[in-house]
Design a protein around this motif. Structure first.
Motif, PDB file in Angstrom:
ATOM      1  N   ASP B  72       0.838  -1.201   0.000  1.00 27.15           N
ATOM      2  CA  ASP B  72       0.000   0.000   0.000  1.00 27.15           C
ATOM      3  C   ASP B  72       0.872   1.249   0.000  1.00 27.15           C
ATOM      4  OD1 ASP B  72      -2.485  -1.347   0.083  1.00 27.15           O
ATOM      5  OD2 ASP B  72      -2.090  -1.842   2.178  1.00 27.15           O
ATOM      6  N   ASP B  73       2.084   1.098   0.476  1.00 30.58           N
ATOM      7  CA  ASP B  73       2.998   2.231   0.525  1.00 30.58           C
ATOM      8  C   ASP B  73       4.420   1.708   0.462  1.00 30.58           C
ATOM      9  OD1 ASP B  73       3.640   4.850   0.590  1.00 30.58           O
ATOM     10  OD2 ASP B  73       2.422   5.300   2.380  1.00 30.58           O
ATOM     11  N   GLY B  74       5.361   2.580   0.063  1.00 35.33           N
ATOM     12  CA  GLY B  74       6.744   2.154  -0.009  1.00 35.33           C
ATOM     13  C   GLY B  74       7.061   1.530  -1.339  1.00 35.33           C
ATOM     14  N   SER B  75       8.310   1.073  -1.487  1.00 34.01           N
ATOM     15  CA  SER B  75       8.704   0.522  -2.781  1.00 34.01           C
ATOM     16  C   SER B  75       9.505  -0.765  -2.610  1.00 34.01           C
ATOM     17  CB  SER B  75       9.537   1.549  -3.551  1.00 34.01           C
ATOM     18  OG  SER B  75      10.847   1.579  -3.008  1.00 34.01           O
ATOM     19  N   VAL B  76       9.404  -1.617  -3.647  1.00 32.91           N
ATOM     20  CA  VAL B  76      10.225  -2.825  -3.705  1.00 32.91           C
ATOM     21  C   VAL B  76      10.951  -2.788  -5.042  1.00 32.91           C
ATOM     22  CG1 VAL B  76      10.239  -5.329  -3.788  1.00 32.91           C
ATOM     23  CG2 VAL B  76       8.605  -4.141  -2.310  1.00 32.91           C
ATOM     24  N   VAL B  77      12.283  -2.835  -4.976  1.00 32.23           N
ATOM     25  CA  VAL B  77      13.072  -2.817  -6.211  1.00 32.23           C
ATOM     26  C   VAL B  77      13.798  -4.137  -6.347  1.00 32.23           C
ATOM     27  CG1 VAL B  77      14.963  -1.720  -7.440  1.00 32.23           C
ATOM     28  CG2 VAL B  77      13.348  -0.320  -6.124  1.00 32.23           C
ATOM     29  N   PHE B  78      13.538  -4.823  -7.498  1.00 34.88           N
ATOM     30  CA  PHE B  78      14.219  -6.072  -7.751  1.00 34.88           C
ATOM     31  C   PHE B  78      15.125  -5.879  -8.958  1.00 34.88           C
ATOM     32  CE2 PHE B  78      14.353  -9.838 -10.513  1.00 34.88           C
ATOM     33  CZ  PHE B  78      14.998 -10.731  -9.674  1.00 34.88           C
ATOM     34  N   ASP B  79      16.429  -6.080  -8.736  1.00 33.07           N
ATOM     35  CA  ASP B  79      17.388  -6.010  -9.832  1.00 33.07           C
ATOM     36  C   ASP B  79      17.204  -4.722 -10.637  1.00 33.07           C
ATOM     37  OD1 ASP B  79      19.442  -6.743 -11.440  1.00 33.07           O
ATOM     38  OD2 ASP B  79      18.375  -8.351 -12.487  1.00 33.07           O
ATOM     39  N   GLY B  80      16.963  -3.652  -9.918  1.00 34.24           N
ATOM     40  CA  GLY B  80      16.835  -2.363 -10.600  1.00 34.24           C
ATOM     41  C   GLY B  80      15.439  -2.061 -11.116  1.00 34.24           C
ATOM     42  N   ILE B  81      14.512  -2.999 -10.942  1.00 36.36           N
ATOM     43  CA  ILE B  81      13.147  -2.751 -11.422  1.00 36.36           C
ATOM     44  C   ILE B  81      12.254  -2.429 -10.238  1.00 36.36           C
ATOM     45  CG2 ILE B  81      11.250  -3.685 -12.793  1.00 36.36           C
ATOM     46  CD1 ILE B  81      13.205  -6.014 -13.499  1.00 36.36           C
ATOM     47  N   GLU B  82      11.510  -1.342 -10.358  1.00 41.50           N
ATOM     48  CA  GLU B  82      10.503  -1.025  -9.351  1.00 41.50           C
ATOM     49  C   GLU B  82       9.294  -1.924  -9.620  1.00 41.50           C
ATOM     50  OE1 GLU B  82      10.053   1.272  -6.586  1.00 41.50           O
ATOM     51  OE2 GLU B  82       8.289  -0.014  -6.588  1.00 41.50           O
ATOM     52  N   ILE B  83       9.066  -2.901  -8.762  1.00 49.72           N
ATOM     53  CA  ILE B  83       8.066  -3.935  -9.065  1.00 49.72           C
ATOM     54  C   ILE B  83       6.659  -3.353  -9.177  1.00 49.72           C
ATOM     55  CG2 ILE B  83       6.941  -6.001  -8.151  1.00 49.72           C
ATOM     56  CD1 ILE B  83       9.549  -6.980  -7.197  1.00 49.72           C
ATOM     57  N   SER B  84       6.368  -2.329  -8.383  1.00 50.24           N
ATOM     58  CA  SER B  84       5.001  -1.806  -8.391  1.00 50.24           C
ATOM     59  C   SER B  84       4.652  -1.155  -9.722  1.00 50.24           C
ATOM     60  CB  SER B  84       4.821  -0.803  -7.243  1.00 50.24           C
ATOM     61  OG  SER B  84       5.731   0.264  -7.437  1.00 50.24           O
ATOM     62  N   ARG B  85       5.680  -0.878 -10.541  1.00 46.84           N
ATOM     63  CA  ARG B  85       5.382  -0.287 -11.855  1.00 46.84           C
ATOM     64  C   ARG B  85       4.998  -1.353 -12.890  1.00 46.84           C
ATOM     65  NH1 ARG B  85       9.808   3.413 -11.844  1.00 46.84           N
ATOM     66  NH2 ARG B  85       9.273   5.151 -10.462  1.00 46.84           N
ATOM     67  N   LEU B  86       5.225  -2.611 -12.563  1.00 42.75           N
ATOM     68  CA  LEU B  86       4.926  -3.672 -13.533  1.00 42.75           C
ATOM     69  C   LEU B  86       3.437  -3.994 -13.497  1.00 42.75           C
ATOM     70  CD1 LEU B  86       7.868  -6.150 -12.824  1.00 42.75           C
ATOM     71  CD2 LEU B  86       7.767  -4.318 -14.516  1.00 42.75           C
ATOM     72  N   ASN B  87       2.912  -4.390 -14.631  1.00 50.28           N
ATOM     73  CA  ASN B  87       1.517  -4.854 -14.609  1.00 50.28           C
ATOM     74  C   ASN B  87       1.476  -6.352 -14.253  1.00 50.28           C
ATOM     75  OD1 ASN B  87       2.104  -6.343 -16.905  1.00 50.28           O
ATOM     76  ND2 ASN B  87       1.311  -4.763 -18.296  1.00 50.28           N
ATOM     77  N   GLU B  88       0.267  -6.880 -14.138  1.00 50.09           N
ATOM     78  CA  GLU B  88       0.115  -8.245 -13.643  1.00 50.09           C
ATOM     79  C   GLU B  88       0.848  -9.246 -14.548  1.00 50.09           C
ATOM     80  OE1 GLU B  88      -0.882  -9.730 -10.994  1.00 50.09           O
ATOM     81  OE2 GLU B  88      -0.742 -11.735 -11.842  1.00 50.09           O
ATOM     82  N   ARG B  89       0.761  -9.023 -15.869  1.00 51.64           N
ATOM     83  CA  ARG B  89       1.381  -9.958 -16.800  1.00 51.64           C
ATOM     84  C   ARG B  89       2.899  -9.923 -16.659  1.00 51.64           C
ATOM     85  NH1 ARG B  89       2.764 -11.756 -21.810  1.00 51.64           N
ATOM     86  NH2 ARG B  89       4.000  -9.893 -22.214  1.00 51.64           N
ATOM     87  N   GLN B  90       3.423  -8.707 -16.515  1.00 50.69           N
ATOM     88  CA  GLN B  90       4.872  -8.584 -16.368  1.00 50.69           C
ATOM     89  C   GLN B  90       5.350  -9.211 -15.064  1.00 50.69           C
ATOM     90  OE1 GLN B  90       4.793  -4.344 -16.895  1.00 50.69           O
ATOM     91  NE2 GLN B  90       5.921  -4.469 -18.844  1.00 50.69           N
ATOM     92  N   ARG B  91       4.541  -9.022 -14.020  1.00 49.91           N
ATOM     93  CA  ARG B  91       4.933  -9.616 -12.733  1.00 49.91           C
ATOM     94  C   ARG B  91       4.900 -11.136 -12.807  1.00 49.91           C
ATOM     95  NH1 ARG B  91       1.383  -7.234  -8.391  1.00 49.91           N
ATOM     96  NH2 ARG B  91       0.270  -6.200 -10.074  1.00 49.91           N
ATOM     97  N   SER B  92       3.878 -11.678 -13.568  1.00 50.75           N
ATOM     98  CA  SER B  92       3.834 -13.133 -13.755  1.00 50.75           C
ATOM     99  C   SER B  92       5.103 -13.608 -14.446  1.00 50.75           C
ATOM    100  CB  SER B  92       2.633 -13.525 -14.616  1.00 50.75           C
ATOM    101  OG  SER B  92       1.453 -13.367 -13.879  1.00 50.75           O
ATOM    102  N   LEU B  93       5.499 -12.869 -15.493  1.00 44.45           N
ATOM    103  CA  LEU B  93       6.708 -13.246 -16.230  1.00 44.45           C
ATOM    104  C   LEU B  93       7.925 -13.206 -15.320  1.00 44.45           C
ATOM    105  CD1 LEU B  93       6.660 -11.600 -19.766  1.00 44.45           C
ATOM    106  CD2 LEU B  93       7.024 -14.000 -19.168  1.00 44.45           C
TER     107      LEU B  93
END
Ligand SMILES: Nc1ncnc2c1ncn2[C@@H]1O[C@H](COP(=O)(O)OP(=O)(O)OP(=O)(O)O)[C@@H](O)[C@H]1O
Ligand SMILES: [Mg+2]
Lengths: 725, 242
Positions: B72-93
């Motif tokens: 709901d707040d804050g950020s998670v960055v994986f390998d340089g990617i801000e995960i919350s910016r990904l859509n559902e399909r991208q997150r599945s991938l």
């Protein structure tokens, strides 16, 4: 105790409420169906009884000493005919009696005096809607309606016409019998066969639906019951709970089904069966029967549920016996083969010897039932074969998941589609068999063939040349009549028709050489070789010694003209038969019969397919939701959405494809055996459009069901829906 | 960016800096605040144990890190990617190709043999069936399950089933493996077997591991330990520089 258990297990959560609703609905549909079929069967029996007086019978012609009756005050002279109007058949009895007769109509009225008649209400309506010269004048003056108690259906077209002894005596066929009565004929035996077969075909999907809904959420239920065992419930009480629960549901379902059936009865009475619609009260079923059905439903479902739970062996630590399915064996093909063998045997027996009709119909019903069950029985094996094949070639995750599922649960997977498979089997058998009647008897016109638009009647022996000339003149005055022709009877060959070449053009005949006469093949309706033994005598209209035999009237073919000609011929009192056309001889009743049967059958099939579609949806949904957690986990691991749809589609489609092709083939095989084997002149034809619609409908429902389940599974396996631990 | 979601780029991990980094992550379920501002850095190749009392928010944290739940707040960055910016399909991938998961129990498809279960993620990412089965067999071998390949999950022991689950999680060579109480339902011997097998493989491949556990013996395998309490990780525990 039991109440607590029921509370905990039966009404526990939302899913179990769905299950309850499904079971109750399934049983309600089943009970409604059973009542409808029983009502219709009873209705057909009653109808047969009511119209038995029409089946006046040659057996009544002779008294105990084997002597023909004579017309006295205690006998009646009867002619039994089928008359036609505008393509409809009228059941007609002409009756002659003495002036002081003691005889009465079957419904107690005095017999109609010559020139008067009783008619059924539907016929009266028809008579009133047509000019008298087309119909009413054939019978004389209306006395009153034939009461319902002597009618098969409100649509029945019956007439009981009074004639004098001399007029009826001119006819080829009449006899004297001690009373105007007959036997219930069982003439609608084919309907009964079809109804029993249809009943089986509609009932199995309902049973399958009930059994699928019963097993919905089986795993969770087993878990709860085992929790109850853990806290001290005895195995007996658990079994008893399951049985009581089911019996209560069955009772509710039976009540609902009865109410639904009662409300829908007027709708049922509207369907045309055999000669017409039912009287509403025809479909009534006695209270005792209803109670018996309800009790029967409670007992069978209750006991079945108890036995199933007992066999599952629910212990305090869960289900003892792992419910894995045995791999189906090829032996499961046996019932199917037995069914086919029975059909083959019946066909062979019928071809080679005289078989009792009752026995034959029992064998057909038996063969059909056995084959249907055989398909259900063999389905899992076939499904399994198909899944092995598919598994070998499956390259995608969806393919592997679905093929493995089918391989481990061939029975469950097949069960979900078995309703559709049965429906398709039934519709195939029916449509193919019906096609042979509808197609083969389509009457055609052509060169050398007796024209369909020509009306003919046999001439009474005593008719003089002057009488006939009068009739001819009167008939040729009818607008639309092209001409009247008298065929002569060959004195050397009684019963054969001879037509003079001057008359030939009116009748579709071509005479190539110069012979004067052509012979008619009355059996095949074709004009044969010119009569070789008779020298050409152009100009001579009659032959010495030959008698006028048949009066033929060529018309423009319109109903009104044909019916007017019929009326004139019948009212002329110079004929020895009613007037007919070739279309009558081809028997509109057979076509009407098959058509009405087809309508009924397709309605039944539509209902069956619908039930089967619901069943498929429920079963597929259940099998997917059972794996809800695992699919949720797979989605969490990144499985794309499309994979789930493909799994659902594969699991539903593979068994359909595996069995459907075989089923359709079997359906055609069986109807071929029935048509070619059990009738003398019919052949199998391509089924009509409704068949293809039914098949398309089935496949469409399967697709809809897959889509619905896919949506459901998507909603239920979203990453937010599943708790992952 | 999509390129980062596929396995082929798995080697492009920055040499230094965390592979996974959470900042001020808040997650609420209605009234319950499961995470109340979590900061956490996870280094590449590190084995991190997440501990804490029941209901403290461990699983929720893991789901937020893996892009299963959106914070709901804050950020998670994986390998340089801000995960919350990904859509559902991208997150599945992303989950399919870069992350692996092991849960406590019941994660295997019941109708599939062990080897088929392991091959599923490969099939999902487009590997051909024969190749997938070969690699799956290889993983069975590595986890000491050589003779269990044709068994159904119901025919496996709990420890074997968990090792199959580990094989399935690792078969795609994920960058990070998430394990939520992977040994929670096992006795200590089986638990030890599973942990040994898992660690052998991740150490060899340099896979990062986030493992939730209640069991101190399991935690002892880890390079580092964080403790979640009331939806928080105590200061200095989750982030080195803090
Ligand atoms: N989907 C959800 N809906 C509502 N509340 C949730 C949901 N998931 C978690 N919670 C709540 O969030 C809090 C943290 O839950 P979480 O599952 O993360 O705990 P946990 O540390 O993993 O516990 P355990 O060690 O028992 O697995 C709990 O109070 C829980 O009730
Ligand atoms: Mg947890």
């Amino acid at each position: 105790m039991i109440r607590t258990i029921l509370q905990l297990t039966t009404f526990g959560n939302e899913q179990s409420r769905w299950r309850l609703a499904g079971i109750v609905l399934g049983i309600a549909v089943g009970v409604g169906l059973l009542l409808t079929l029983l009502g219709a069967a009873q209705g057909l029996t009653d109808r047969d009884q009511r119209r038995s007086w029409l089946n006046v019978n040659f057996e009544y012609r002779l008294d105990e000493d084997g002597e023909a009756y004579t017309l006295t005050d205690d006998t009646v002279m009867v002619g039994r005919f089928t008359d036609y109007v505008a393509g409809d058949a009228i059941e007609r009895i002409d009756v002659a009696a003495t002036q002081t007769t003691n005889e009465r109509t079957p419904w107690g009225d005095p017999l109609p005096a010559p020139g008067t008649y009783f008619a059924s209400p539907a016929l009266i309506e028809l008579i009133e809607s047509l000019p008298g010269e087309q119909l009413g004048d054939r019978f004389g003056t209306l006395i009153g309606p034939i009461p319902d108690s002597a009618l098969g259906s409100p649509d029945s077209l019956y007439v009981l016409a009074g004639v004098d002894e001399a007029t009826l005596g001119q006819f080829q066929s009449w006899w004297i019998q001690p009373a105007l009565a007959g036997d219930a004929s069982g003439s609608n035996v084919v309907y009964r066969i079809v109804m029993v077969i249809g009943g089986i075909a509609m009932f199995l999907p309902v049973l399958l639906l009930i059994s699928t809904t019963t097993q919905l959420g089986g795993a969770q239920r087993a878990e709860r019951l085992s929790t109850l065992r853990l806290i001290g419930a005895t195995p007996e009480s658990v079994t008893r709970v399951a049985a009581i629960e089911m019996a209560l549901l069955a009772l509710t379902g039976a009540l609902l089904g009865t109410v639904g059936w009662w409300l829908l009865r007027p709708v049922g009475a509207r369907f045309v069966v055999d000669e017409g619609r039912f009287f509403p009260y025809d479909l009534d079923v006695s209270i005792a029967t209803i109670v018996a059905i309800a009790i029967g439903a409670m007992l069978t479902t209750g006991i079945a549920a108890g036995v199933r739970i007992a066999r599952m062996g629910i212990g305090p630590l869960g289900v003892t016996r792992e419910r894995s399915e045995h791999a189906p064996s090829p032996l499961s093909l046996l019932p199917l083969l037995a069914g086919l063998a029975l059909f083959g045997g019946v066909t062979w027996a019928f071809k080679t010897s005289n078989v009792d009709v009752m026995l034959l119909s029992l064998a057909i019903i038996g063969g059909f039932g056995l084959t249907s069950l055989g398909i259900i029985w063999a389905g899992p094996w076939l499904t399994n074969c198909a899944s092995r094949l598919a598994a070998r070639f499956a390259g995608s995750a969806a393919g592997v998941v679905a093929a493995s599922r089918i391989r481990r649960h061939p029975e469950a997977t097949f069960r979900s589609v078995s309703g559709l498979v049965l429906a398709v089997f039934t519709v195939t058998v029916f449509a193919a068999s019906a096609s042979s009647v509808l197609e083969a008897d389509d009457p055609r016109d052509g060169a050398q063939v007796f024209p369909l638009s020509t009306v003919y009647a046999y001439i009474h022996e005593g008719a003089t040349e002057a009488d006939l000339a009068g009739v001819e003149r009167e008939i040729e005055a009818v607008p639309g009549v092209l001409g009247a022709v008298i065929a002569m009877e060959d004195r050397n060959d009684p019963g054969s028709w001879l037509v003079h070449r001057d008359d030939a053009p009116l009748l579709n005949v071509r005479i190539e050489d110069d012979r004067a006469w052509v012979r008619f093949d009355a059996y095949n309706y074709i004009w044969g070789e010119p009569d070789a033994e008779r020298p050409g005598q152009p100009g001579a209209a009659t032959l010495a010694g030959d008698l006028p035999f048949v009066l033929m009237v060529a018309t423009d073919g319109s109903d009104g003209v044909i019916d007017t000609v019929r009326t004139r011929l019948e009212a002329s009192n110079q004929m020895a038969s009613l007037a007919r056309t070739r279309a009558d001889d081809i028997d509109v009743t057979t076509r009407k019969f098959v058509n009405s049967l087809a309508n009924l059958a397709y309605i039944g099939i539509a209902i069956t397919i619908l039930i089967a579609g619901i069943s498929l949806t429920v079963a597929t949904a259940a099998s997917m939701l059972e794996r809800k957690r695992i699919f949720g986990l797979l989605r969490l691991m990144g499985m794309p959405n499309g994979v789930i749809s493909r799994i659902v589609a594969f699991e539903a489609v593979a068994p359909l494809v595996a069995v459907l092709a075989i089923t359709i083939g079997l359906g055609f095989l069986i109807s071929w055996m029935m048509v070619e084997g059990l009738s003398y002149s019919r052949t199998l034809h391509a089924p009509d459009i409704r068949y293809y619609l039914a098949i398309l409908g089935s496949l469409g429902l399967a697709v809809l069901s897959v889509l619905a389940v896919t949506g459901l599974v998507h909603r239920n396996t979203g990453v937010n829906q599943t708790r992952f631990e | 960016m999509t390129a980062l979601l596929t396995r082929e780029t798995a080697q492009s991990i920055p040499a230094d800096g965390p592979i996974l980094s959470a900042r001020a992550v808040v997650k609420r379920f209605g009234q319950t605040e499961a995470l109340r501002g979590v900061d956490l850095d996870i280094e590449p190749g590190e084995v991190l144990a997440v501990m804490g009392p029941s209901g403290s928010g461990k699983s929720t944290l893991l789901h937020c890190l893996a892009g299963v739940l959106a914070p709901d707040d804050g950020s998670v960055v994986f390998d340089g990617i801000e995960i919350s910016r990904l859509n559902e399909r991208q997150r599945s991938l992303l989950r399919l190709n870069r992350l692996g998961f092991v849960f406590q129990f019941g994660q295997l498809l019941p109708d599939l043999t062990a080897v088929d279960n392991i091959s599923v993620p490969l099939l999902l990412s487009g590997v051909r069936r024969n190749e997938a089965l070969k690699r799956a067999d290889d993983w069975l071998e590595r986890l000491g399950l050589g003779d269990a390949g044709q068994k159904l999950p119901a025919e496996l022991s709990g420890g074997q089933a968990q090792r199959v689950a580990v094989a399935r999680a690792l078969v795609t060579n994920p960058t990070v493996l998430f394990a939520d109480e992977p040994t929670g339902s096992l006795d200590s011997l089986a638990a030890e077997q599973v942990m040994n097998a898992l660690l052998d493989q991740v150490k060899a491949a340099g896979t990062t591991v986030v493992i939730i556990t209640h069991d101190p013996r399991t935690a002892a395998y880890a390079d580092r330990e964080v403790i979640v309490r009331d939806g928080r990780i105590p200061a200095g525990n989750g982030v080195r520089s803090a």
